[in-house]
Scaffold this active site. Structure first.
Site, PDB file in Angstrom:
ATOM      1  N   ASP A 264       6.686 -17.837 -37.370  1.00 15.64           N
ATOM      2  CA  ASP A 264       6.742 -17.510 -38.800  1.00 15.64           C
ATOM      3  C   ASP A 264       6.357 -16.069 -39.087  1.00 15.64           C
ATOM      4  O   ASP A 264       6.247 -15.685 -40.247  1.00 15.64           O
ATOM      5  CB  ASP A 264       5.787 -18.427 -39.582  1.00 15.64           C
ATOM      6  CG  ASP A 264       4.333 -18.104 -39.281  1.00 15.64           C
ATOM      7  OD1 ASP A 264       3.961 -18.148 -38.087  1.00 15.64           O
ATOM      8  OD2 ASP A 264       3.582 -17.763 -40.212  1.00 15.64           O
TER       9      ASP A 264
ATOM     10  N   ASP B   1       0.154 -21.952 -36.009  1.00 15.88           N
ATOM     11  CA  ASP B   1      -0.204 -21.871 -37.424  1.00 15.88           C
ATOM     12  C   ASP B   1       0.918 -21.201 -38.220  1.00 15.88           C
ATOM     13  O   ASP B   1       1.361 -20.101 -37.876  1.00 15.88           O
ATOM     14  CB  ASP B   1      -1.523 -21.104 -37.588  1.00 15.88           C
ATOM     15  CG  ASP B   1      -2.335 -21.627 -38.766  1.00 15.88           C
ATOM     16  OD1 ASP B   1      -1.790 -22.393 -39.580  1.00 15.88           O
ATOM     17  OD2 ASP B   1      -3.517 -21.265 -38.869  1.00 15.88           O
TER      18      ASP B   1
ATOM     19  N   ASP C 283       5.184 -21.087 -31.902  1.00 16.30           N
ATOM     20  CA  ASP C 283       3.982 -20.625 -32.594  1.00 16.30           C
ATOM     21  C   ASP C 283       3.334 -21.845 -33.275  1.00 16.30           C
ATOM     22  O   ASP C 283       4.006 -22.837 -33.557  1.00 16.30           O
ATOM     23  CB  ASP C 283       4.388 -19.576 -33.640  1.00 16.30           C
ATOM     24  CG  ASP C 283       3.210 -19.168 -34.498  1.00 16.30           C
ATOM     25  OD1 ASP C 283       2.191 -18.745 -33.928  1.00 16.30           O
ATOM     26  OD2 ASP C 283       3.300 -19.309 -35.743  1.00 16.30           O
TER      27      ASP C 283
END
Ligand SMILES: [Mg+2]
Length: 289
Positions: A228, A21, A19
């Site tokens: 995240d 951001d 991932d």
């Protein structure tokens, strides 16, 4: 913080779906040690894939942004929800090459549709009023400049074609000035207005991971997901049966939530590891014989 001593990247891993951001960077700030982690992947012959729900940037733009933040990345290593949406048009809605596709979105989505051989048309295009009647499907990605009238036009096309695809359904995304409504909010507007339920191309759809792995010829058991966000990254890893790493550098979460997710992974025969940041994820050695 690791869960167990064996919670790391196993030597059999060949590919990592990363991932962006909240995992590799936050806005314009790279996470400490994240670029070195990507170098370590390459050192261990693990292919990094920059795996993003962000459909606004083209492959080249996403790779350029990562390089500006200090990551060594080739455009061919970026896999976005715009690319997955373009691929799903043929497999899900049986669209043939050259079909007209109405879309809401930015340059990343337009480019992905074009490179899959479709003819994208946006309500802001001069030929929209003629070409919208030829559209065989609608794809919706984040569009920071879309207007009420443009959405109304696209809702009409969705009702007629009954082929409605969202690049991703993220409710919100972080900006320098706080949380902005994500593409899921635009999708919800159009779902209400058209009374049609969209298919979703990006995370958490397991198909998104499957399409990325297929492109690199890697099986789920040879891959890991790092992210995240539990509801997108980890849900995608869980549904696609891929061992996953949750990093606590993005969306905040509670320990109770994490244990529920660990339980889900273990019921599914897979592992969820939790670390404070991507830089802390260890590479495990080959077991000695
Ligand atoms: Mg993220």
């Amino acid at each position: 913080m690791s869960d167990t001593s064996s919670c790391g990247i196993h030597p059999s891993v060949r590919l990592a779906l990363l991932d962006l951001d909240g995992t590799l960077y936050r806005g314009h700030q790279p996470m400490d040690g994240a670029a070195q982690f990507v170098e370590q992947l390459r050192f261990h012959h693990i292919q990094p894939v920059f795996f993003t729900n962000n459909a606004t940037r083209s492959r080249d733009e996403a790779a350029l942004h990562l390089r500006q933040l200090g990551f060594a990345v080739a455009s061919s290593e970026v896999y976005s929800s715009a690319m997955a949406a373009s691929t799903l048009l043929s497999s899900t809605f049986a669209l043939t090459c050259g079909s007209v596709v109405a879309y809401i979105g930015q340059s990343g989505l337009r480019e992905a549709l074009q490179s899959s051989g479709y003819h994208p048309v946006h309500p802001r295009d001069p030929l929209w009023s003629i070409e919208k009647d030829q559209a065989a499907a609608v794809v919706v990605g984040l569009d920071m400049d879309v207007s009420y009238r443009q959405l109304a036009e696209v809702a009409d096309v969705i009702r007629r074609t009954d082929a409605f695809l969202l690049t991703n359904a993220d409710a919100q995304f972080p900006s320098e000035t706080g949380l902005y409504p994500g593409n899921g909010a635009i999708g919800a507007f159009l779902q209400t207005a058209s009374k049609r339920v969209p298919r979703i191309a990006g995370k958490p759809s397991p198909q998104f991971a499957e399409l990325a792995l297929r492109q690199f010829g890697v099986r789920p058991e040879e891959a890991v997901v790092v992210g995240d966000n539990l509801e997108t990254d980890m849900a995608c890893g869980l549904a696609a049966k891929i061992n996953s790493f949750f990093v606590r550098t993005g969306i905040s979460t509670t320990d109770a939530e994490l244990s529920r997710w660990r339980q889900r992974f273990s019921e599914n025969g897979h592992t969820l590891c939790v670390y404070d940041s991507i830089a802390q994820i260890p590479f495990l050695d080959e077991p000695s014989l």
